[in-house]
Scaffold this motif. Structure first.
Motif, mmCIF file in Angstrom:
data_model
loop_
_atom_site.group_PDB
_atom_site.id
_atom_site.type_symbol
_atom_site.label_atom_id
_atom_site.label_comp_id
_atom_site.label_asym_id
_atom_site.label_seq_id
_atom_site.Cartn_x
_atom_site.Cartn_y
_atom_site.Cartn_z
ATOM 1 N N HIS A 207 0.830 -1.200 0.000
ATOM 2 C CA HIS A 207 0.000 0.000 0.000
ATOM 3 C C HIS A 207 0.871 1.259 0.000
ATOM 4 O O HIS A 207 2.051 1.215 0.354
ATOM 5 N N LEU A 208 0.223 2.376 -0.328
ATOM 6 C CA LEU A 208 0.840 3.689 -0.212
ATOM 7 C C LEU A 208 0.150 4.483 0.885
ATOM 8 O O LEU A 208 -1.066 4.401 1.052
ATOM 9 N N ASP A 209 0.933 5.259 1.621
ATOM 10 C CA ASP A 209 0.394 6.160 2.648
ATOM 11 C C ASP A 209 0.987 7.549 2.450
ATOM 12 O O ASP A 209 2.209 7.709 2.428
ATOM 13 N N VAL A 210 0.134 8.541 2.281
ATOM 14 C CA VAL A 210 0.594 9.926 2.138
ATOM 15 C C VAL A 210 0.180 10.770 3.342
ATOM 16 O O VAL A 210 0.409 11.972 3.366
ATOM 17 N N SER A 211 -0.423 10.128 4.341
ATOM 18 C CA SER A 211 -0.981 10.864 5.471
ATOM 19 C C SER A 211 -0.111 10.816 6.720
ATOM 20 O O SER A 211 -0.313 11.596 7.656
ATOM 21 N N GLY A 212 0.827 9.880 6.786
ATOM 22 C CA GLY A 212 1.610 9.694 8.001
ATOM 23 C C GLY A 212 0.930 8.834 9.038
ATOM 24 O O GLY A 212 1.486 8.578 10.117
ATOM 25 N N LYS A 213 -0.293 8.337 8.752
ATOM 26 C CA LYS A 213 -1.035 7.537 9.729
ATOM 27 C C LYS A 213 -0.338 6.214 10.036
ATOM 28 O O LYS A 213 -0.367 5.736 11.176
ATOM 29 N N ALA A 214 0.281 5.605 9.015
ATOM 30 C CA ALA A 214 0.946 4.327 9.247
ATOM 31 C C ALA A 214 2.086 4.484 10.261
ATOM 32 O O ALA A 214 2.276 3.640 11.134
ATOM 33 N N ARG A 215 2.837 5.577 10.140
ATOM 34 C CA ARG A 215 3.921 5.807 11.098
ATOM 35 C C ARG A 215 3.370 5.966 12.521
ATOM 36 O O ARG A 215 3.966 5.487 13.501
ATOM 37 N N GLU A 216 2.234 6.655 12.657
ATOM 38 C CA GLU A 216 1.621 6.841 13.975
ATOM 39 C C GLU A 216 1.214 5.494 14.571
ATOM 40 O O GLU A 216 1.441 5.228 15.764
ATOM 41 N N GLY A 230 -6.958 -6.792 9.224
ATOM 42 C CA GLY A 230 -7.066 -7.090 7.806
ATOM 43 C C GLY A 230 -6.650 -5.926 6.947
ATOM 44 O O GLY A 230 -5.764 -6.043 6.112
ATOM 45 N N GLY A 231 -7.271 -4.760 7.121
ATOM 46 C CA GLY A 231 -6.838 -3.568 6.394
ATOM 47 C C GLY A 231 -5.589 -3.000 7.030
ATOM 48 O O GLY A 231 -5.016 -3.569 7.962
ATOM 49 N N ILE A 232 -5.155 -1.830 6.560
ATOM 50 C CA ILE A 232 -3.950 -1.231 7.123
ATOM 51 C C ILE A 232 -4.268 -0.229 8.230
ATOM 52 O O ILE A 232 -3.378 0.427 8.753
ATOM 53 N N GLY A 233 -5.536 -0.120 8.594
ATOM 54 C CA GLY A 233 -5.914 0.708 9.729
ATOM 55 C C GLY A 233 -6.430 2.079 9.378
ATOM 56 O O GLY A 233 -6.842 2.833 10.261
ATOM 57 N N PHE A 234 -6.412 2.436 8.102
ATOM 58 C CA PHE A 234 -6.895 3.741 7.633
ATOM 59 C C PHE A 234 -7.031 3.625 6.114
ATOM 60 O O PHE A 234 -6.500 2.686 5.499
ATOM 61 N N PRO A 235 -7.714 4.565 5.451
ATOM 62 C CA PRO A 235 -7.865 4.475 3.991
ATOM 63 C C PRO A 235 -6.516 4.539 3.272
ATOM 64 O O PRO A 235 -5.745 5.473 3.453
ATOM 65 N N SER A 236 -6.243 3.530 2.476
ATOM 66 C CA SER A 236 -5.005 3.480 1.721
ATOM 67 C C SER A 236 -5.022 4.511 0.601
ATOM 68 O O SER A 236 -6.056 4.791 -0.001
ATOM 69 N N ALA A 237 -3.852 5.057 0.299
ATOM 70 C CA ALA A 237 -3.725 5.959 -0.845
ATOM 71 C C ALA A 237 -3.554 5.199 -2.144
ATOM 72 O O ALA A 237 -3.439 5.802 -3.209
ATOM 73 N N GLY A 238 -3.557 3.886 -2.068
ATOM 74 C CA GLY A 238 -3.432 3.060 -3.257
ATOM 75 C C GLY A 238 -2.683 1.781 -2.955
ATOM 76 O O GLY A 238 -1.813 1.749 -2.079
ATOM 77 N N GLN A 239 -3.031 0.734 -3.648
ATOM 78 C CA GLN A 239 -2.311 -0.525 -3.560
ATOM 79 C C GLN A 239 -1.507 -0.677 -4.845
ATOM 80 O O GLN A 239 -2.045 -0.540 -5.936
#
Length: 459
Positions: A207-216, A230-239
């Motif tokens: 996935h791509l993350d442009v929000s910084g949420k994954a780091r948090e 199952g998901g990455i925990g927030f809306p993905s910016a793209g797979q």
């Protein structure tokens, strides 16, 4: 994937497979009975491995049945094949092998299907004692790519450190965050994933993350990465990629690529099956940059059906369809279900009513799912519809039913839940990035369609 994906869109490329190795909850299904073969027998006792059988096995089986690949044994020598001659003859006659699940239809890239003549030849060879023949007749093994299938990547990223998978428990979805460090937008022509430990890696999504949420989320979770359901925990910016056994990473055609925004993070999501003993994994991802001008974005739409399968229902049907909002070129399609899935058919209906078959999997096999790329991309004009029809068996007679007695099954991430998806990989004909022509995304179209329907219902 969470339920939001039912109506979402990510600009991605590559088929994201959820193919998995056999699990304890996934007993082997009954193999279909063999159907009659159109085969003219060769003169008795004339068939040999080196001259007649090896060319078939090398061309159609050795890609998986060789050292380091997903198959449980090799078929690269006479000794390998001779001791399993009767088994090979049986599984090819029943068309359980090679594991090509689609019924005859459109021409697909890398289609792997034995002819009746090839099957009959293998049967006769095995029945007559599986003779070796003259070693001088043995063809050379095909040249299989070593290491990275698409050559050395432009950039290799990996999980920051190895992750230890426990011996027992429920399936684990773990997400590992890697900053790209890109100071400008980049375009990808391919994404190739190398799982670190195939004994426990169920599948991988990138996935791509442009929000910084994954780091948090990563910072809040001790240990490597962070855990989700199952998901990455927030809306993905793209797979932008995926891996599963049997899935092949291919470069996109020239002029087509996937965008990766500058300063974005890559999130490697790994689904682990636990196998009864501790294991470690460190998965890698190879990124290949587009070398020439990019004219079109690779796009993917997950056409999905709602899943709610009653206990005991041996023939439960799910149907879903969507209109095509503009002229598109469909390049590949991948069906996906879980253990209760029995059959899936995906087809398009053109504005004039003509029906185009896309893929039909009559005997669904959860252990070997794949994406089907068309040799000739399919043109779908605006006003067409793409339809998915799926069938499930939630009865006690289904040997793959993980529940005894059967219980109601709904959409979910666990192997014992269900899904109903068709991933549609396409480009938009009117889009031309090199000429400054862009079109709304399909997600925007669906949002506008939903707003129009709401206004109509409110009147």
């Amino acid at each position: 994937m969470k339920s939001r994906l039912l109506f979402g869109l990510a600009a991605v490329a590559g088929l994201l497979a959820c193919v998995v190795p056999a699990a304890k909850s996934n007993p082997k299904a009954k193999t279909p009975d063999a159907r009659p073969l159109a085969y003219s027998p060769r003169p008795a006792n004339t068939l040999t491995f080196t001259k007649d059988v090896a060319p078939i096995l090398f061309a159609n089986c050795a890609a998986c049945h060789r050292a380091g690949e997903v198959a449980p044994f090799n078929l690269t020598s006479y000794a390998d094949a001779a001791k399993r001659a009767k088994t090979i003859a049986s599984v090819v006659e029943k068309r359980a092998m090679p594991p090509w699940k689609a019924a005859p239809g459109p021409a697909y890239v890398d289609e792997c299907r034995l002819t009746d003549d090839q099957i009959g030849l293998i049967k006769q060879w095995a029945a007559e004692g599986a003779k070796e023949g003259n070693p001088a007749d043995l063809p050379a093994l095909p040249k299989f790519p070593e290491g990275w299938r698409n050559g050395e990547p432009d950039l290799v990223i990996a999980m920051p450190e190895p992750y230890t998978v426990p011996a027992e428990g429920r399936d684990i979805y773990r997400n590992f965050v890697i900053p790209t460090g890109f100071t400008e937008d980049r375009w990808l022509a391919a994404v190739e994933i190398h799982p670190g430990n195939r004994r426990v890696v169920h599948h991988v999504l990138v996935h791509l993350d442009v929000s910084g949420k994954a780091r948090e989320l990563d910072a809040k979770d001790p240990g490597p990465g962070y855990r989700t359901g199952g998901g990455i925990g927030f809306p993905s910016a793209g797979q932008i990629g995926g891996w599963a056994p049997g899935n092949v990473a291919r470069r996109l055609p020239d002029g087509i690529a996937m965008p990766v925004p500058k300063n974005s993070d890559i999130v490697i999501q790994v689904h682990y099956n636990l196998n009864g003993k501790p294991e470690t994994d460190r998965t890698q991802v190879g990124l290949y940059f587009a070398k020439g001008p990019v004219d079109k974005r690779a796009r993917l739409f997950p056409l999905a059906g709602r899943v709610n399968i009653p206990a005991g229902d041996a023939d439960h049907h799910v149907t879903s369809s969507m209109p095509v909002p503009s002229d598109v070129t469909l390049r590949s399609v991948m069906p996906h279900m879980h253990l209760l899935g029995r059959e899936m058919k995906i087809f398009a209906t053109l504005p004039d009513g003509k029906e185009l078959p896309l893929v039909h999997v009559p005997e669904w096999d959860f252990n070997w799912q794949t994406g089907y790329a068309f040799k000739e991309p399919v043109k779908l004009p605006r006003g067409s519809r793409v339809t998915l029809e799926a069938r499930y068996d939630n009865s006690a007679d289904n040997p793959r039913n993980p529940n005894s007695p059967p219980k109601p099954v709904r959409w979910g991430e666990q192997t014992t839940d269900e899904m109903c998806l068709a991933y549609l990989n396409f480009t938009v004909d009117a889009e031309s990035l090199t000429q400054g022509k862009t079109v709304p995304s399909v997600s925007d179209y669906l949002r506008q369609l939903g707003e129009a329907r709401k206004k109509k219902s409110d009147k």
